[in-house]
Motif scaffolding. Structure first.
Motif, PDB file in Angstrom:
ATOM      1  N   LEU A  51       0.827  -1.213   0.000  1.00 26.44           N
ATOM      2  CA  LEU A  51       0.000   0.000   0.000  1.00 26.44           C
ATOM      3  C   LEU A  51       0.858   1.258   0.000  1.00 26.44           C
ATOM      4  O   LEU A  51       0.459   2.287  -0.554  1.00 26.44           O
ATOM      5  N   THR A  52       2.044   1.181   0.598  1.00 19.02           N
ATOM      6  CA  THR A  52       2.921   2.358   0.586  1.00 19.02           C
ATOM      7  C   THR A  52       3.365   2.696  -0.837  1.00 19.02           C
ATOM      8  O   THR A  52       3.666   3.849  -1.124  1.00 19.02           O
ATOM      9  N   LEU A  53       3.389   1.698  -1.715  1.00 19.29           N
ATOM     10  CA  LEU A  53       3.779   1.960  -3.101  1.00 19.29           C
ATOM     11  C   LEU A  53       2.737   2.811  -3.830  1.00 19.29           C
ATOM     12  O   LEU A  53       3.076   3.573  -4.731  1.00 19.29           O
ATOM     13  N   ILE A  54       1.481   2.689  -3.434  1.00 16.15           N
ATOM     14  CA  ILE A  54       0.436   3.545  -4.007  1.00 16.15           C
ATOM     15  C   ILE A  54       0.695   5.000  -3.587  1.00 16.15           C
ATOM     16  O   ILE A  54       0.629   5.918  -4.411  1.00 16.15           O
ATOM     17  N   ILE A  55       1.006   5.186  -2.320  1.00 17.74           N
ATOM     18  CA  ILE A  55       1.315   6.528  -1.831  1.00 17.74           C
ATOM     19  C   ILE A  55       2.545   7.071  -2.552  1.00 17.74           C
ATOM     20  O   ILE A  55       2.582   8.236  -2.972  1.00 17.74           O
ATOM     21  N   LEU A  56       3.558   6.229  -2.722  1.00 15.23           N
ATOM     22  CA  LEU A  56       4.765   6.632  -3.438  1.00 15.23           C
ATOM     23  C   LEU A  56       4.429   7.048  -4.869  1.00 15.23           C
ATOM     24  O   LEU A  56       4.920   8.070  -5.358  1.00 15.23           O
ATOM     25  N   GLY A  57       3.589   6.287  -5.535  1.00 16.01           N
ATOM     26  CA  GLY A  57       3.183   6.621  -6.904  1.00 16.01           C
ATOM     27  C   GLY A  57       2.479   7.968  -6.978  1.00 16.01           C
ATOM     28  O   GLY A  57       2.724   8.759  -7.890  1.00 16.01           O
ATOM     29  N   ILE A  58       1.627   8.241  -6.010  1.00 16.61           N
ATOM     30  CA  ILE A  58       0.942   9.534  -5.964  1.00 16.61           C
ATOM     31  C   ILE A  58       1.956  10.654  -5.747  1.00 16.61           C
ATOM     32  O   ILE A  58       1.885  11.712  -6.395  1.00 16.61           O
ATOM     33  N   GLY A  59       2.925  10.424  -4.872  1.00 23.13           N
ATOM     34  CA  GLY A  59       3.961  11.421  -4.629  1.00 23.13           C
ATOM     35  C   GLY A  59       4.792  11.684  -5.874  1.00 23.13           C
ATOM     36  O   GLY A  59       5.139  12.831  -6.178  1.00 23.13           O
ATOM     37  N   ILE A  60       5.123  10.632  -6.603  1.00 17.68           N
ATOM     38  CA  ILE A  60       5.889  10.787  -7.839  1.00 17.68           C
ATOM     39  C   ILE A  60       5.070  11.558  -8.872  1.00 17.68           C
ATOM     40  O   ILE A  60       5.583  12.455  -9.547  1.00 17.68           O
ATOM     41  N   TYR A  61       3.806  11.249  -8.976  1.00 17.42           N
ATOM     42  CA  TYR A  61       2.920  11.948  -9.911  1.00 17.42           C
ATOM     43  C   TYR A  61       2.873  13.441  -9.588  1.00 17.42           C
ATOM     44  O   TYR A  61       3.005  14.288 -10.477  1.00 17.42           O
ATOM     45  N   THR A  62       2.696  13.777  -8.308  1.00 12.02           N
ATOM     46  CA  THR A  62       2.627  15.191  -7.945  1.00 12.02           C
ATOM     47  C   THR A  62       3.971  15.883  -8.159  1.00 12.02           C
ATOM     48  O   THR A  62       4.013  17.052  -8.545  1.00 12.02           O
ATOM     49  N   GLY A  63       5.050  15.172  -7.908  1.00 10.31           N
ATOM     50  CA  GLY A  63       6.373  15.746  -8.148  1.00 10.31           C
ATOM     51  C   GLY A  63       6.617  16.033  -9.610  1.00 10.31           C
ATOM     52  O   GLY A  63       7.154  17.092  -9.971  1.00 10.31           O
ATOM     53  N   MET A  64       6.225  15.111 -10.477  1.00  7.88           N
ATOM     54  CA  MET A  64       6.367  15.337 -11.921  1.00  7.88           C
ATOM     55  C   MET A  64       5.492  16.502 -12.365  1.00  7.88           C
ATOM     56  O   MET A  64       5.903  17.330 -13.181  1.00  7.88           O
ATOM     57  N   GLY A  65       4.293  16.574 -11.811  1.00  7.16           N
ATOM     58  CA  GLY A  65       3.399  17.688 -12.139  1.00  7.16           C
ATOM     59  C   GLY A  65       3.979  19.023 -11.698  1.00  7.16           C
ATOM     60  O   GLY A  65       3.866  20.032 -12.407  1.00  7.16           O
ATOM     61  N   SER A  66       4.627  19.035 -10.555  1.00  5.30           N
ATOM     62  CA  SER A  66       5.258  20.257 -10.051  1.00  5.30           C
ATOM     63  C   SER A  66       6.379  20.729 -10.983  1.00  5.30           C
ATOM     64  O   SER A  66       6.481  21.918 -11.283  1.00  5.30           O
ATOM     65  N   ILE A  67       7.189  19.792 -11.439  1.00  5.07           N
ATOM     66  CA  ILE A  67       8.276  20.130 -12.368  1.00  5.07           C
ATOM     67  C   ILE A  67       7.691  20.646 -13.682  1.00  5.07           C
ATOM     68  O   ILE A  67       8.160  21.644 -14.239  1.00  5.07           O
ATOM     69  N   LYS A  68       6.637  19.997 -14.139  1.00  2.00           N
ATOM     70  CA  LYS A  68       6.006  20.410 -15.397  1.00  2.00           C
ATOM     71  C   LYS A  68       5.442  21.823 -15.278  1.00  2.00           C
ATOM     72  O   LYS A  68       5.622  22.647 -16.175  1.00  2.00           O
ATOM     73  N   ARG A  69       4.775  22.122 -14.174  1.00  2.00           N
ATOM     74  CA  ARG A  69       4.215  23.465 -13.969  1.00  2.00           C
ATOM     75  C   ARG A  69       5.324  24.513 -13.879  1.00  2.00           C
ATOM     76  O   ARG A  69       5.191  25.603 -14.426  1.00  2.00           O
ATOM     77  N   SER A  70       6.413  24.180 -13.211  1.00  3.83           N
ATOM     78  CA  SER A  70       7.493  25.158 -13.059  1.00  3.83           C
ATOM     79  C   SER A  70       8.250  25.392 -14.366  1.00  3.83           C
ATOM     80  O   SER A  70       8.961  26.386 -14.489  1.00  3.83           O
ATOM     81  N   ASN A  71       8.084  24.494 -15.331  1.00  5.89           N
ATOM     82  CA  ASN A  71       8.725  24.641 -16.644  1.00  5.89           C
ATOM     83  C   ASN A  71       7.715  25.023 -17.728  1.00  5.89           C
ATOM     84  O   ASN A  71       7.841  24.597 -18.870  1.00  5.89           O
ATOM     85  N   SER A  72       6.717  25.778 -17.368  1.00  2.00           N
ATOM     86  CA  SER A  72       5.703  26.266 -18.319  1.00  2.00           C
ATOM     87  C   SER A  72       5.043  25.144 -19.118  1.00  2.00           C
ATOM     88  O   SER A  72       4.840  25.265 -20.327  1.00  2.00           O
ATOM     89  N   GLY A  73       4.728  24.045 -18.442  1.00  2.00           N
ATOM     90  CA  GLY A  73       4.019  22.952 -19.097  1.00  2.00           C
ATOM     91  C   GLY A  73       4.906  21.982 -19.854  1.00  2.00           C
ATOM     92  O   GLY A  73       4.400  21.097 -20.536  1.00  2.00           O
ATOM     93  N   LYS A  74       6.207  22.129 -19.739  1.00  2.00           N
ATOM     94  CA  LYS A  74       7.128  21.235 -20.448  1.00  2.00           C
ATOM     95  C   LYS A  74       7.778  20.277 -19.457  1.00  2.00           C
ATOM     96  O   LYS A  74       8.226  20.681 -18.383  1.00  2.00           O
ATOM     97  N   LEU A  75       7.839  19.016 -19.835  1.00  2.00           N
ATOM     98  CA  LEU A  75       8.472  17.992 -19.009  1.00  2.00           C
ATOM     99  C   LEU A  75       9.086  16.951 -19.928  1.00  2.00           C
ATOM    100  O   LEU A  75       8.371  16.283 -20.682  1.00  2.00           O
ATOM    101  N   THR A  76      10.399  16.843 -19.889  1.00  2.00           N
ATOM    102  CA  THR A  76      11.058  15.809 -20.697  1.00  2.00           C
ATOM    103  C   THR A  76      10.993  14.492 -19.940  1.00  2.00           C
ATOM    104  O   THR A  76      10.758  14.464 -18.723  1.00  2.00           O
TER     105      THR A  76
END
Length: 175
Positions: A51-76
């Motif tokens: 179950l902790t892996l689900i939480i980890l996946g959510i954290g990774i998703y939000t982290g990627m979204g944060s990087i994408k937002r800070s780069n004006s919608g771009k994420l490599t």
């Protein structure tokens, strides 16, 4: 593109995973013992770990979204994987440290308890005394504080990296 790292999401995810892992194991193991459900304690621990892996996946998703937002919608893809790896490694470190605190201060009898429960499970599964005796040294290493810390660190880091590798394919900016 700027160099941004998801430290906030990494630390928050690590803390949530650590608290969830310890509290959910304690809670469900207590219920299991109180109501005599007969679920092996190692199984309870394994399921709460999954179950902790689900939480980890959510954290990774939000982290990627944060990087994408800070780069004006771009994420490599590379940025996505790096963000996921940072979150996974940070979560692994925090979870390992929480395991150290749990095994040494909160529940110093954890290793002995888990070893006894593992032995009971092997007896219930019909293992011979020779099979049980042969398994004990490995189980003793597995349930030590160090063993728990290594499992948390490696498990969260490896699984989180795999999650990031897959998730990055879907969240990267399309050309």
């Amino acid at each position: 593109m700027s160099k941004k790292y998801p430290w906030k999401q990494a630390i928050l995810t690590g803390l949530i995973v650590a608290v969830f892992a310890i509290s959910s194991f304690t809670f469900f193991d207590s219920l299991n013992n109180h109501f005599a459900w007969g679920i092996h304690t190692a199984t309870v621990r394994g399921l709460t770990g999954l179950l902790t892996l689900i939480i980890l996946g959510i954290g990774i998703y939000t982290g990627m979204g944060s990087i994408k937002r800070s780069n004006s919608g771009k994420l490599t893809y590379g940025q996505a994987v790096l963000a996921g790896f940072i979150i996974a490694l940070t979560t692994g470190i925090i979870t390992a440290l929480a395991g150290l605190i749990y095994c040494n201060s909160i529940n110093p009898g954890y290793a002995v308890y888990m070893l006894a429960e593992s032995k009971k499970a092997m007896i219930a599964d019909g293992k011979s005394p020779a099979e049980i005796a042969a398994s004990m040294p490995g189980l003793q290493r597995q349930w030590t504080t160090g063993g728990q810390m290594v499992q948390a660190l490696v498990g969260q880091t490896v699984c989180g990296t795999v999650i990031a590798l897959v998730m990055g394919l879907f969240l990267k900016t399309k050309k």
